[in-house]
Design an enzyme around this catalytic site. Structure first.
Site, PDB file in Angstrom:
ATOM      1  N   ARG A  53       0.870  -1.180   0.000  1.00 38.60           N
ATOM      2  CA  ARG A  53       0.000   0.000   0.000  1.00 38.60           C
ATOM      3  C   ARG A  53       0.907   1.231   0.000  1.00 38.60           C
ATOM      4  O   ARG A  53       1.808   1.322   0.829  1.00 38.60           O
ATOM      5  CB  ARG A  53      -0.895   0.003   1.240  1.00 38.60           C
ATOM      6  CG  ARG A  53      -1.620   1.331   1.503  1.00 38.60           C
ATOM      7  CD  ARG A  53      -2.638   1.654   0.439  1.00 38.60           C
ATOM      8  NE  ARG A  53      -3.289   2.960   0.702  1.00 38.60           N
ATOM      9  CZ  ARG A  53      -4.027   3.607  -0.196  1.00 38.60           C
ATOM     10  NH1 ARG A  53      -4.203   3.094  -1.406  1.00 38.60           N
ATOM     11  NH2 ARG A  53      -4.567   4.770   0.098  1.00 38.60           N
ATOM     12  N   HIS A  55       0.575   5.010   0.607  1.00 36.70           N
ATOM     13  CA  HIS A  55      -0.449   5.859   1.224  1.00 36.70           C
ATOM     14  C   HIS A  55       0.127   7.246   1.471  1.00 36.70           C
ATOM     15  O   HIS A  55       1.208   7.385   2.024  1.00 36.70           O
ATOM     16  CB  HIS A  55      -0.869   5.210   2.546  1.00 36.70           C
ATOM     17  CG  HIS A  55      -2.082   5.802   3.161  1.00 36.70           C
ATOM     18  ND1 HIS A  55      -3.348   5.319   2.910  1.00 36.70           N
ATOM     19  CD2 HIS A  55      -2.237   6.839   4.008  1.00 36.70           C
ATOM     20  CE1 HIS A  55      -4.234   6.040   3.590  1.00 36.70           C
ATOM     21  NE2 HIS A  55      -3.573   6.968   4.266  1.00 36.70           N
ATOM     22  N   GLU A  57       0.133  10.785   3.389  1.00 34.59           N
ATOM     23  CA  GLU A  57      -0.242  11.299   4.708  1.00 34.59           C
ATOM     24  C   GLU A  57      -1.498  12.165   4.692  1.00 34.59           C
ATOM     25  O   GLU A  57      -1.693  12.971   3.786  1.00 34.59           O
ATOM     26  CB  GLU A  57       0.924  12.143   5.231  1.00 34.59           C
ATOM     27  CG  GLU A  57       0.662  12.812   6.550  1.00 34.59           C
ATOM     28  CD  GLU A  57       1.800  13.758   6.935  1.00 34.59           C
ATOM     29  OE1 GLU A  57       2.977  13.354   6.841  1.00 34.59           O
ATOM     30  OE2 GLU A  57       1.507  14.896   7.316  1.00 34.59           O
ATOM     31  N   GLN A  74      -8.976   3.880   4.772  1.00 33.73           N
ATOM     32  CA  GLN A  74      -8.105   3.200   3.805  1.00 33.73           C
ATOM     33  C   GLN A  74      -6.814   2.729   4.468  1.00 33.73           C
ATOM     34  O   GLN A  74      -6.319   1.638   4.182  1.00 33.73           O
ATOM     35  CB  GLN A  74      -7.764   4.137   2.646  1.00 33.73           C
ATOM     36  CG  GLN A  74      -8.898   4.279   1.644  1.00 33.73           C
ATOM     37  CD  GLN A  74      -8.437   4.880   0.336  1.00 33.73           C
ATOM     38  OE1 GLN A  74      -7.715   5.880   0.337  1.00 33.73           O
ATOM     39  NE2 GLN A  74      -8.828   4.288  -0.764  1.00 33.73           N
ATOM     40  N   ARG A  98      -2.720  15.734  -0.992  1.00 32.19           N
ATOM     41  CA  ARG A  98      -2.352  15.421  -2.383  1.00 32.19           C
ATOM     42  C   ARG A  98      -1.180  16.288  -2.843  1.00 32.19           C
ATOM     43  O   ARG A  98      -1.110  16.720  -3.988  1.00 32.19           O
ATOM     44  CB  ARG A  98      -3.548  15.586  -3.321  1.00 32.19           C
ATOM     45  CG  ARG A  98      -4.627  14.517  -3.122  1.00 32.19           C
ATOM     46  CD  ARG A  98      -5.498  14.350  -4.350  1.00 32.19           C
ATOM     47  NE  ARG A  98      -6.116  15.575  -4.769  1.00 32.19           N
ATOM     48  CZ  ARG A  98      -7.293  16.015  -4.304  1.00 32.19           C
ATOM     49  NH1 ARG A  98      -7.969  15.292  -3.443  1.00 32.19           N
ATOM     50  NH2 ARG A  98      -7.782  17.140  -4.734  1.00 32.19           N
ATOM     51  N   ASP A 130      -3.805  17.128  -8.672  1.00 35.03           N
ATOM     52  CA  ASP A 130      -3.111  16.141  -7.855  1.00 35.03           C
ATOM     53  C   ASP A 130      -1.617  16.276  -8.087  1.00 35.03           C
ATOM     54  O   ASP A 130      -1.124  15.986  -9.170  1.00 35.03           O
ATOM     55  CB  ASP A 130      -3.591  14.742  -8.258  1.00 35.03           C
ATOM     56  CG  ASP A 130      -3.216  13.690  -7.220  1.00 35.03           C
ATOM     57  OD1 ASP A 130      -2.293  13.943  -6.429  1.00 35.03           O
ATOM     58  OD2 ASP A 130      -3.855  12.622  -7.212  1.00 35.03           O
ATOM     59  N   ARG A 132       0.640  14.715  -6.366  1.00 33.57           N
ATOM     60  CA  ARG A 132       1.372  13.594  -5.794  1.00 33.57           C
ATOM     61  C   ARG A 132       2.266  12.910  -6.816  1.00 33.57           C
ATOM     62  O   ARG A 132       1.866  12.647  -7.943  1.00 33.57           O
ATOM     63  CB  ARG A 132       0.399  12.557  -5.216  1.00 33.57           C
ATOM     64  CG  ARG A 132      -0.251  13.023  -3.944  1.00 33.57           C
ATOM     65  CD  ARG A 132      -1.195  12.002  -3.425  1.00 33.57           C
ATOM     66  NE  ARG A 132      -2.254  11.720  -4.382  1.00 33.57           N
ATOM     67  CZ  ARG A 132      -3.167  10.782  -4.205  1.00 33.57           C
ATOM     68  NH1 ARG A 132      -3.153  10.035  -3.127  1.00 33.57           N
ATOM     69  NH2 ARG A 132      -4.109  10.596  -5.095  1.00 33.57           N
ATOM     70  N   THR A 153      -5.059  -0.251  -4.169  1.00 34.93           N
ATOM     71  CA  THR A 153      -5.383   1.116  -4.608  1.00 34.93           C
ATOM     72  C   THR A 153      -6.619   1.150  -5.497  1.00 34.93           C
ATOM     73  O   THR A 153      -6.977   0.147  -6.119  1.00 34.93           O
ATOM     74  CB  THR A 153      -4.206   1.764  -5.369  1.00 34.93           C
ATOM     75  OG1 THR A 153      -4.498   3.145  -5.594  1.00 34.93           O
ATOM     76  CG2 THR A 153      -3.950   1.120  -6.725  1.00 34.93           C
TER      77      THR A 153
END
Ligand SMILES: [Zn+2]
Length: 201
Positions: A53, A55, A57, A74, A98, A130, A132, A153
């Site tokens: 995963r 992920h 924060e 999640q 994001r 986004d 990220r 995901t």
């Protein structure tokens, strides 16, 4: 030294007993973004394809139980799934909101109170939908000598990015959380504007 030549480094590690079992916690420092990222590893031996995963924060959701998003659930579901597997990895990326940071995320929430959705709010603040990047996650996996994963995901962009960074996706495992009355709008935006694969919204 030229920054681009530095690789990601494991700067600390220890055992971490949790309610989901014992993990090894590692801190990685990335020359890419200069930030520290957290990795939880379950199992002594890493056997590929390994359950992963990645992920990002979310302080408001994970610590303060905000109902504006599904991040906390999640995270809990991911740790539960990893705890059931023989081995697994949670990469917890230091990219709040994001990638726009906590302050801007709260500013975006304020804009959402005036009717904008999460994408429109980010745009109004001058950010992309986004920001990220999953490059750091790919670098961490490579550092762990992992190239084949089963990933938890709903986000197709994450898969594309990881593949572009040389990670092989053996299987995509959905990580869908039932919407609540507050996060339904956010999840709809995720589905219809960001292409997340969500069946329950
Ligand atoms: Zn969140």
């Amino acid at each position: 030294m030229n920054n681009t030549k530095q690789t990601i480094v494991n700067i600390a590690s220890a055992a971490l007993p949790t309610t989901y079992g014992v993990f090894q916690i590692r801190i990685y420092k990335s020359p890419e973004d200069g930030l520290e990222h957290v990795v939880l590893i379950k199992g002594k031996k890493i056997k590929e394809p390994i359950l992963v995963r990645i992920h990002s924060e979310c302080l408001t959701g994970e610590v303060f139980t905000s109902l504006r998003c599904d991040c906390r659930d999640q995270l809990i579901k991911s740790l539960t799934e990893i705890s059931k597997a023989k081995s697994g990895i949670l990469i917890y990326l230091n990219q709040e909101g994001r990638g726009i940071g906590l302050t801007n995320k709260i500013k975006a929430y304020a804009l959402q109170e005036n009717g904008l959705d999460t994408v429109e709010a980010n745009e109004q603040l001058g950010f992309a939908t986004d920001l990220r990047s999953f490059k750091v996650a790919a670098q961490i996996l490579k550092k762990l000598k992992i190239c084949k994963i089963n990933i938890l995901t709903n986000n197709p962009d994450k898969i594309t990015q990881l593949e572009n960074f040389g990670i092989q996706i053996n299987k995509t495992i959905p990580l869908e959380i039932k919407p609540n009355l507050i996060d339904i709008r956010y999840l709809k935006t995720k589905k219809y504007k960001m292409g997340h694969k969500l069946k329950l919204v």
